[in-house]
Write a protein that holds these residues in place. Structure first.
Motif, PDB file in Angstrom:
ATOM      1  N   LEU A  75     -23.919  10.436  60.486  1.00 64.42           N
ATOM      2  CA  LEU A  75     -24.922  10.624  61.473  1.00 64.42           C
ATOM      3  C   LEU A  75     -26.517   9.804  60.652  1.00 64.42           C
ATOM      4  O   LEU A  75     -27.593   8.880  62.059  1.00 64.42           O
ATOM      5  CB  LEU A  75     -25.933  11.898  61.072  1.00 64.42           C
ATOM      6  CG  LEU A  75     -24.739  13.200  61.737  1.00 64.42           C
ATOM      7  CD1 LEU A  75     -25.389  14.556  61.528  1.00 64.42           C
ATOM      8  CD2 LEU A  75     -25.361  12.770  63.289  1.00 64.42           C
ATOM      9  N   GLN A  76     -25.937   9.018  59.788  1.00 60.64           N
ATOM     10  CA  GLN A  76     -27.391   8.468  58.811  1.00 60.64           C
ATOM     11  C   GLN A  76     -26.779   7.283  59.941  1.00 60.64           C
ATOM     12  O   GLN A  76     -28.012   6.274  59.189  1.00 60.64           O
ATOM     13  CB  GLN A  76     -26.732   8.843  57.058  1.00 60.64           C
ATOM     14  CG  GLN A  76     -27.558  10.351  56.710  1.00 60.64           C
ATOM     15  CD  GLN A  76     -28.617  10.288  56.643  1.00 60.64           C
ATOM     16  OE1 GLN A  76     -29.635   9.500  56.787  1.00 60.64           O
ATOM     17  NE2 GLN A  76     -29.289  11.803  56.812  1.00 60.64           N
ATOM     18  N   GLN A  81     -32.595  11.153  64.332  1.00 57.60           N
ATOM     19  CA  GLN A  81     -32.847  12.710  64.083  1.00 57.60           C
ATOM     20  C   GLN A  81     -34.009  12.465  64.747  1.00 57.60           C
ATOM     21  O   GLN A  81     -35.327  11.687  64.491  1.00 57.60           O
ATOM     22  CB  GLN A  81     -33.314  12.971  63.153  1.00 57.60           C
ATOM     23  CG  GLN A  81     -33.180  14.317  62.628  1.00 57.60           C
ATOM     24  CD  GLN A  81     -33.592  15.395  61.193  1.00 57.60           C
ATOM     25  OE1 GLN A  81     -33.280  14.193  60.579  1.00 57.60           O
ATOM     26  NE2 GLN A  81     -33.855  16.212  60.957  1.00 57.60           N
ATOM     27  N   GLN A  82     -34.298  13.455  65.951  1.00 62.87           N
ATOM     28  CA  GLN A  82     -35.179  13.325  66.663  1.00 62.87           C
ATOM     29  C   GLN A  82     -36.124  14.746  65.987  1.00 62.87           C
ATOM     30  O   GLN A  82     -35.795  15.515  65.490  1.00 62.87           O
ATOM     31  CB  GLN A  82     -34.263  14.474  67.860  1.00 62.87           C
ATOM     32  CG  GLN A  82     -33.658  13.035  68.159  1.00 62.87           C
ATOM     33  CD  GLN A  82     -34.325  12.224  69.005  1.00 62.87           C
ATOM     34  OE1 GLN A  82     -35.320  11.785  70.014  1.00 62.87           O
ATOM     35  NE2 GLN A  82     -33.462  10.904  68.040  1.00 62.87           N
ATOM     36  N   ASN A  85     -35.590  20.090  67.458  1.00 62.79           N
ATOM     37  CA  ASN A  85     -35.061  20.705  67.439  1.00 62.79           C
ATOM     38  C   ASN A  85     -34.921  21.520  68.228  1.00 62.79           C
ATOM     39  O   ASN A  85     -34.905  22.122  69.957  1.00 62.79           O
ATOM     40  CB  ASN A  85     -35.286  21.350  66.224  1.00 62.79           C
ATOM     41  CG  ASN A  85     -35.509  20.390  64.477  1.00 62.79           C
ATOM     42  OD1 ASN A  85     -35.036  19.536  64.664  1.00 62.79           O
ATOM     43  ND2 ASN A  85     -35.666  21.193  63.599  1.00 62.79           N
ATOM     44  N   PRO A  90     -31.309  21.369  63.985  1.00 61.05           N
ATOM     45  CA  PRO A  90     -31.571  19.269  64.172  1.00 61.05           C
ATOM     46  C   PRO A  90     -30.448  18.769  64.900  1.00 61.05           C
ATOM     47  O   PRO A  90     -29.522  19.093  65.228  1.00 61.05           O
ATOM     48  CB  PRO A  90     -31.213  19.298  62.834  1.00 61.05           C
ATOM     49  CG  PRO A  90     -31.271  19.607  61.673  1.00 61.05           C
ATOM     50  CD  PRO A  90     -30.939  21.239  62.920  1.00 61.05           C
ATOM     51  N   TRP A  92     -29.322  15.181  66.659  1.00 55.62           N
ATOM     52  CA  TRP A  92     -29.639  13.607  66.116  1.00 55.62           C
ATOM     53  C   TRP A  92     -29.645  12.732  67.325  1.00 55.62           C
ATOM     54  O   TRP A  92     -28.175  13.372  67.915  1.00 55.62           O
ATOM     55  CB  TRP A  92     -27.909  13.101  65.481  1.00 55.62           C
ATOM     56  CG  TRP A  92     -28.978  14.139  63.988  1.00 55.62           C
ATOM     57  CD1 TRP A  92     -28.277  15.493  63.903  1.00 55.62           C
ATOM     58  CD2 TRP A  92     -29.240  13.109  62.869  1.00 55.62           C
ATOM     59  NE1 TRP A  92     -28.871  15.147  61.910  1.00 55.62           N
ATOM     60  CE2 TRP A  92     -28.804  13.793  62.134  1.00 55.62           C
ATOM     61  CE3 TRP A  92     -29.143  11.889  61.918  1.00 55.62           C
ATOM     62  CZ2 TRP A  92     -29.565  13.340  60.204  1.00 55.62           C
ATOM     63  CZ3 TRP A  92     -29.866  11.502  61.171  1.00 55.62           C
ATOM     64  CH2 TRP A  92     -30.193  12.119  60.283  1.00 55.62           C
TER      65      TRP A  92
END
Length: 667
Positions: A75-76, A81-82, A85, A90, A92
């Motif tokens: 993910l990173q 990230q939006q 939520n 969270p 993504w």
């Protein structure tokens, strides 16, 4: 006056008040802030990747750890990230560029991170249906979703996970076990995404992130045909079997041995025997015509039902293509459809190249007709040699010559087998010749899909006379759950990898198999790690994976008994084996004890099922045992009664009543 006295007077002098104009008011903002401009923080645009190559084997930064560690890094590295939520979860986002022959599109790919400790639904019903209800509850669930709409018009509403319109939805627990929940390609409403493309993407992601096991409930169908039955007989596996999914669990007590025996029995049905069994029915003539047509078309003998269905499914995988010139095209009065030319999945030749090859073949046959030799028919060898003068791609020619009844303008290139020489001969016929209005609209061999539906409904579903055929079909249709397991070790992996099964102190493998919950963690350590470092890695992995293992401490590893903590693992055990790890601190009384939940369900049905399999069930009000409504004689359309007494309890109650009546009479 001295300089010192002058400085003292200067310090005591009051500061003069600035003169203001009549319309001027003192500013409320300090002068030192007047020059600052407050610009809004702009979120970076999500990264865009190619749909067909994303997460493949050659992707950079290919992770080597366990899934629980790989997914956060994934993910990173690749997602954004939006700001909004989904509830408290969270979200993504990644963007995938899908390129096709018609148009390019941007596909939004969301990953929703669900913390089960803060959700209202911590348990997984899919795990229970798959036989994993005894697994510890994982701390984090990852939902991988491709919505129906694009990312700009798709709001992240609170019930985003429950929407049934998603084109794709997969769920993976942080322990590496997961479920493929839905796939909806072009047949399900997608404008450009095919089912195969979605499955390829899912398989690449699962492989890249090193998942453990993924299940899928195969309910896919086309028209009246369930694909798990059609592909099971034709190919020996379900449609998902092309990606390595195998039998996991059956409904109504169907076991793995029952499934494979049923597939074998149906696949080995001899075509000649089928014709004999249908000899007294009105369907015999059409079945014989279908068999004869595809036997003549195939270059290899078709003896069994598996041979026939496999061949027909292979033909069906090709896309039909009309090769008509607009300038010379005329309305066709033929009820037939042109057979396949281009394979959409391979895409080796464009439609233009295929059309040119077909036109060259038609031109050669026209010249042969003009010469009036051999009634205008040519063998495959002669036709191929004549066409090669104009087309050098022999593979393209062989592909077109392997097809039957190809429309070219107002003519059809027909391929038939000479009954005397058994050699394929080609001729050019005009569309509409020999077609009478009184002939039926559908003829065997004209439409492969219609032929498949006919054989499915009349042979697989409603076979006359032989009860075992219908029973085998029932077994296959009630085998809906399939699973794929990924290998633990990578051939190029330099690390040591182990599967560690967590057990509370005082329990053994035997007692754990009797229904007590258990958890497994994958541990990856450096090649020179010691036994003590492995124990520490197991504790950290358990704490990061399961809710009830927050205070877990390793007390013993069965396979490493007798080795001290300083011993190198490479000298004690081989990488890839399963380890039984005993420890303290597992909160087995916690509500996150197992994926099946805290309620105790006892399933004991007449079909042999002893656990919930996803089918409709009812509970007896006397013995509190659950049974299938179908096994109790209830139809799916019937309303479930509020009070139900099973047959066993009815017999017991009747015997007790008789006993007490006899006792009262003898008193």
């Amino acid at each position: 006056m001295s300089i010192l006295e002058a400085n003292k007077k200067r310090k005591l002098r009051p500061t003069p008040t600035p003169m203001l104009r009549p319309t001027q008011t003192p500013s409320l903002v300090p002068p030192r802030r007047l020059w600052r401009t407050q610009t809004p923080t702009l979120r970076p645009t999500p990264k865009v990747y190619d749909f067909h190559t994303f997460a493949d084997a050659d992707y950079h930064n290919n992770p080597k750890g366990a899934f629980r560690d790989n997914m956060p890094l994934f993910l990173q590295e690749y997602a954004q990230q939006q700001h909004k939520n989904v509830g408290c979860m969270p979200a993504w986002l990644m963007l995938l560029r899908h390129s096709s022959s018609t148009e390019d599109a941007i596909v939004p790919f969301y990953i929703i991170v669900e913390d089960v400790r803060s959700t209202q639904r911590p348990y997984c019903n899919h795990c229970r249906c798959s036989g994993w209800g005894h697994h510890f509850v994982s701390k984090t669930n990852y939902h991988l979703i491709i919505p129906e709409a694009d990312h700009e018009s798709m709001p992240l509403v609170d019930d985003f996970l429950d929407l049934q319109t998603h084109l794709f939805h997969g769920l993976i627990h942080c322990n590496g076990f997961g479920h493929l929940l839905s796939i909806k390609g072009t047949a399900g409403g997608s404008k450009y995404l095919h089912d195969k493309e979605l499955m390829d993407l899912w398989d690449r992601i699962c492989t890249n992130l090193r998942t453990r096991k993924i299940t899928v409930k195969d309910l896919s169908r086309k028209s009246s045909m369930y694909l798990r039955l059609l592909y099971g007989v034709g190919y020996g596996h379900s449609w998902h079997g092309k990606w390595g999914y195998k039998f996991c669990r059956g409904s109504f007590g169907v076991a793995e041995l029952d499934y494979f025996r049923a597939i074998k029995d149906l696949s080995s049905l001899q075509l000649d025997q089928i014709v004999k069994d249908f000899g007294d029915t009105d369907k015999c003539r059409e079945i014989k015509q279908i068999f004869r047509h595809y036997k003549d078309m195939s270059e290899t003998p078709l003896m069994t039902l598996k041979d026939l269905l496999g061949f027909m499914l292979t033909i069906k995988s090709y896309a039909p293509l009309h090769i008509n010139k607009k300038a010379t095209a005329a309305p066709s009065c033929s009820t037939s459809k042109p057979l396949v030319i281009a394979n959409k999945e391979d895409g080796k030749w464009s439609a233009k190249r295929l059309g040119e090859a077909a036109e060259v073949i038609a031109t050669v046959l026209k010249e042969k007709n003009a010469e009036k030799l051999c009634h205008g028919k040519m063998t495959r060898h002669d036709l191929r040699a004549a066409a090669r003068v104009h087309i050098g791609d022999t593979g393209l020619l062989d592909h077109v010559l392997s097809l039957d009844n190809v429309d070219v303008g107002t003519h059809v290139v027909c391929r038939t087998k000479n009954p005397g020489t058994h050699i394929f001969e080609f001729s050019l016929e005009e569309l509409g010749n020999g077609i009478k209005a009184s002939e039926p609209a559908r003829q065997p061999g004209v439409d492969v899909y219609c032929d498949l539906v006919y054989l499915y409904n009349n042979i697989l579903v409603d076979y006359p006379g032989l009860k075992w055929v219908n029973e085998a079909t029932w077994v296959v249709l009630n085998s809906k759950c399939f699973v794929k397991e990924w290998p633990l070790l990578d051939e190029n992996d330099q690390f040591l990898t182990f599967t560690c099964r967590l057990m509370p102190l005082g329990e053994t493998e035997t007692t754990m198999e009797k229904g007590l919950p258990h958890g497994e963690v994958v541990v990856v350590v450096p090649p020179h790690a010691t036994v003590g470092e492995l124990k520490q890695a197991v504790e950290n992995a358990a704490k990061n994976t399961y809710c009830i293992a927050k205070n877990f401490k390793v007390t013993n590893i069965e396979e490493l008994e007798g080795f001290n903590d300083e011993t190198l693992l490479s000298e004690a055990v081989a990488s890839g084996i399963d380890l039984c790890v005993t420890g303290i601190g597992l909160a087995l009384e916690n509500r996150f004890r197992c994926q099946a939940g805290i309620e105790s369900w006892e399933v004991r049905c007449t079909c042999g099922a002893t656990d919930y399999d996803g089918e409709k069930m009812i509970q007896c009000n006397d013995c509190r045992v659950w049974k299938h409504t179908d096994c109790c004689g209830m139809k799916d359309t019937e309303v479930i009664p509020r009070v139900y007494i099973c047959r066993a309890c009815e017999v017991t109650d009747a015997l007790n009543t008789i006993f007490f009546e006899e006792v009262i009479e003898n008193m």
